[in-house]
Design an enzyme around this catalytic site. Structure first.
Site, mmCIF file in Angstrom:
data_model
loop_
_atom_site.group_PDB
_atom_site.id
_atom_site.type_symbol
_atom_site.label_atom_id
_atom_site.label_comp_id
_atom_site.label_asym_id
_atom_site.label_seq_id
_atom_site.Cartn_x
_atom_site.Cartn_y
_atom_site.Cartn_z
ATOM 1 N N HIS A 33 42.541 27.582 51.569
ATOM 2 C CA HIS A 33 42.527 28.786 50.553
ATOM 3 C C HIS A 33 41.065 29.310 50.589
ATOM 4 O O HIS A 33 40.026 28.746 50.557
ATOM 5 C CB HIS A 33 42.824 28.587 49.236
ATOM 6 C CG HIS A 33 44.285 28.108 48.969
ATOM 7 N ND1 HIS A 33 44.844 28.026 47.819
ATOM 8 C CD2 HIS A 33 44.888 27.057 49.593
ATOM 9 C CE1 HIS A 33 45.968 27.559 47.735
ATOM 10 N NE2 HIS A 33 45.970 27.134 48.935
ATOM 11 N N GLU A 74 50.403 22.004 47.802
ATOM 12 C CA GLU A 74 49.182 22.351 47.516
ATOM 13 C C GLU A 74 48.268 21.331 46.557
ATOM 14 O O GLU A 74 48.896 20.706 45.753
ATOM 15 C CB GLU A 74 49.269 23.432 46.708
ATOM 16 C CG GLU A 74 47.862 24.056 46.362
ATOM 17 C CD GLU A 74 47.708 25.241 44.982
ATOM 18 O OE1 GLU A 74 48.074 26.451 45.331
ATOM 19 O OE2 GLU A 74 47.640 24.892 43.938
ATOM 20 N N THR A 76 43.031 24.375 47.604
ATOM 21 C CA THR A 76 42.686 25.807 47.041
ATOM 22 C C THR A 76 41.164 25.689 47.164
ATOM 23 O O THR A 76 40.562 24.527 47.541
ATOM 24 C CB THR A 76 43.030 25.526 45.357
ATOM 25 O OG1 THR A 76 42.445 24.259 44.897
ATOM 26 C CG2 THR A 76 44.476 25.344 45.318
HETATM 27 P P1 FAD Z 1 44.976 41.020 45.833
HETATM 28 O O1 FAD Z 1 45.954 40.956 47.152
HETATM 29 O O2 FAD Z 1 43.705 41.629 46.343
HETATM 30 O O3 FAD Z 1 45.818 41.749 44.661
HETATM 31 C C1 FAD Z 1 44.774 41.610 43.431
HETATM 32 C C2 FAD Z 1 45.576 42.894 42.596
HETATM 33 O O4 FAD Z 1 45.000 44.134 43.181
HETATM 34 C C3 FAD Z 1 47.059 43.262 42.629
HETATM 35 O O5 FAD Z 1 47.367 43.842 41.477
HETATM 36 C C4 FAD Z 1 47.303 44.151 43.691
HETATM 37 O O6 FAD Z 1 48.453 44.808 43.399
HETATM 38 C C5 FAD Z 1 46.126 45.202 43.731
HETATM 39 N N1 FAD Z 1 45.689 45.637 44.918
HETATM 40 C C6 FAD Z 1 45.960 44.996 46.161
HETATM 41 N N2 FAD Z 1 45.379 45.714 47.145
HETATM 42 C C7 FAD Z 1 44.707 46.700 46.719
HETATM 43 C C8 FAD Z 1 44.118 48.117 47.174
HETATM 44 N N3 FAD Z 1 43.959 48.183 48.222
HETATM 45 N N4 FAD Z 1 43.910 49.059 46.186
HETATM 46 C C9 FAD Z 1 44.057 48.669 44.720
HETATM 47 N N5 FAD Z 1 44.603 47.819 44.194
HETATM 48 C C10 FAD Z 1 45.088 46.847 45.122
HETATM 49 N N6 FAD Z 1 42.716 31.782 43.333
HETATM 50 C C11 FAD Z 1 41.584 31.251 43.583
HETATM 51 O O7 FAD Z 1 40.785 31.419 42.880
HETATM 52 N N7 FAD Z 1 41.632 29.988 44.489
HETATM 53 C C12 FAD Z 1 42.597 29.665 45.159
HETATM 54 O O8 FAD Z 1 42.934 28.808 45.752
HETATM 55 C C13 FAD Z 1 43.949 30.389 44.848
HETATM 56 N N8 FAD Z 1 45.292 30.352 45.324
HETATM 57 C C14 FAD Z 1 46.222 30.867 45.150
HETATM 58 C C15 FAD Z 1 47.456 30.740 45.746
HETATM 59 C C16 FAD Z 1 48.564 31.336 45.588
HETATM 60 C C17 FAD Z 1 50.010 30.800 46.437
HETATM 61 C C18 FAD Z 1 48.550 32.213 44.565
HETATM 62 C C19 FAD Z 1 49.898 33.190 44.379
HETATM 63 C C20 FAD Z 1 47.401 32.461 43.955
HETATM 64 C C21 FAD Z 1 46.323 31.865 44.117
HETATM 65 N N9 FAD Z 1 45.074 32.130 43.696
HETATM 66 C C22 FAD Z 1 43.789 31.464 43.925
HETATM 67 C C23 FAD Z 1 44.991 33.389 42.334
HETATM 68 C C24 FAD Z 1 44.538 34.667 43.096
HETATM 69 O O9 FAD Z 1 43.314 34.589 43.502
HETATM 70 C C25 FAD Z 1 44.366 35.700 41.752
HETATM 71 O O10 FAD Z 1 45.811 35.603 41.414
HETATM 72 C C26 FAD Z 1 44.156 36.798 42.105
HETATM 73 O O11 FAD Z 1 44.121 37.666 40.789
HETATM 74 C C27 FAD Z 1 44.710 37.719 43.050
HETATM 75 O O12 FAD Z 1 44.680 37.438 44.321
HETATM 76 P P2 FAD Z 1 45.472 38.149 45.593
HETATM 77 O O13 FAD Z 1 45.138 37.440 46.566
HETATM 78 O O14 FAD Z 1 46.876 38.296 45.115
HETATM 79 O O15 FAD Z 1 44.616 39.720 45.322
#
Ligand code: FAD
Length: 289
Positions: free
Chosen positions: A74, A13, A44
């Site tokens: 991303h 990454e 990212t």
């Molecule tokens: P989601 O999958 O939407 O989940 C977020 C929360 O909502 C979780 O608690 C989940 O349990 C809950 N949830 C999911 N679906 C639902 C639903 N239907 N109803 C109710 N609750 C729900 N951030 C950036 O800004 N830029 C990046 O490039 C970036 N890269 C990343 C790469 C990796 C490998 C990881 C692990 C994280 C990265 N992040 C990045 C951080 C990420 O955006 C944050 O952790 C964010 O808070 C959650 O993203 P997510 O896609 O997991 O969200």
């Protein structure tokens, strides 16, 4: 991307730098990462700058088309609407970039999010409905996402993510492999069967160590916190210990047939090279199918 079931993949990454000076340096960094023959390089994106086309896409284009390494963009869900996503998908297709890591992203201070995509799974489903040929990666959290009320609801939402079209999951960094194995087991019990790629962050300086200690929701093993305590005032020793720690983690993961290791390089090609040299022979061993 190669068949993840056949061998453990090794990937990197990078993040788009903020300054113009580093903007030149990042291409050199990418050239150096290319020499390490990664399975893919992910770039990212940020909800703070919202500069996707000029930063993330530009670097992923370089990775994909100049270096001929599969590039992964991303793409955050919260600040885009359908129209913007449609335009981005056209650009990605034009550039031959098939891999999208869809994440929700966090709120940028003072800027209200858009309404079309609340969660990563909403955007995943939308992209798949537009073009099922995109390969969708998603984020997962061996110690649960910090906003989750409990592990069960987190796994439940992860299952929804896979049902929405997520082909592969990349983990948040972790420092205890046992936690990862427990998470892997929980996913298997919940019938989440897509490849789980382990995100590894080598700790190579004090600022990074303090950041992890402050920000991280990770459970930090005693041997990890002992290492930081012991070497925090000696940069050379801390770097040596941090690299050894990451190499140990990777060795154990590959021994246990992890689908892949994704290195959070922090744009430091020398760190990636060191780890590559120490572990490359592990990645040539085939996993049983
Ligand atoms: P989601 O999958 O939407 O989940 C977020 C929360 O909502 C979780 O608690 C989940 O349990 C809950 N949830 C999911 N679906 C639902 C639903 N239907 N109803 C109710 N609750 C729900 N951030 C950036 O800004 N830029 C990046 O490039 C970036 N890269 C990343 C790469 C990796 C490998 C990881 C692990 C994280 C990265 N992040 C990045 C951080 C990420 O955006 C944050 O952790 C964010 O808070 C959650 O993203 P997510 O896609 O997991 O969200």
């Amino acid at each position: 991307m190669t068949n993840l079931a056949e061998k453990s993949s090794f990937s990197f990454e990078v993040f788009p730098p903020k300054t113009a000076v580093n903007n030149q340096k990042i291409f050199q960094t990418l050239d150096e990462l290319h020499d390490l023959q990664p399975n893919f390089i992910s770039v990212t994106s940020s909800n703070r700058t919202l500069n996707f086309e000029n930063s993330t896409l530009k670097l992923a284009d370089y990775v994909q088309n100049k270096l001929k390494v599969p590039g992964v963009v991303h793409l955050t869900a919260r600040y885009f609407d359908r129209k913007q996503i449609d335009r981005i998908l056209v650009e990605l297709k034009f550039l031959g970039i098939k891999n999208i890591l869809v994440i929700r992203g966090d709120l940028a201070p003072g800027r209200p999010p858009k309404k079309d995509f609340q969660h990563a799974s909403d955007l995943m489903a939308y992209i798949k409905s537009k073009d099922a040929n995109f390969r969708i990666l998603g984020a997962c959290y061996p110690e649960s996402h910090p906003e989750s009320s409990n592990k069960i609801s987190d796994i439940h939402h992860l299952k929804e993510k896979v049902a929405a079209g997520c082909d592969c999951l990349l983990t948040q960094m972790f420092f205890s492999n046992e936690t990862f194995y427990q998470f892997q087991e929980n996913c298997a019990l919940a019938d989440i069967n897509v490849p789980l790629i382990a995100g590894i962050m080598p700790i190579v300086n004090r600022a990074q160590a303090l950041h992890v200690l402050k920000q991280s929701e990770c459970c930090l093993p005693k041997k990890f916190t002992q290492m930081l305590d012991r070497y925090q005032t000696d940069p050379t020793a801390l770097k040596a210990a941090g690299l050894a720690y990451a190499i140990n983690q990777i060795t154990d993961l590959v021994t246990n047939r992890v689908a892949g290791v994704h290195l959070y390089t922090m744009n430091q090609a020398n760190v990636a090279r060191y780890i590559y040299q120490a572990t490359k022979s592990l990645f040539t061993i085939k996993n049983p199918v």
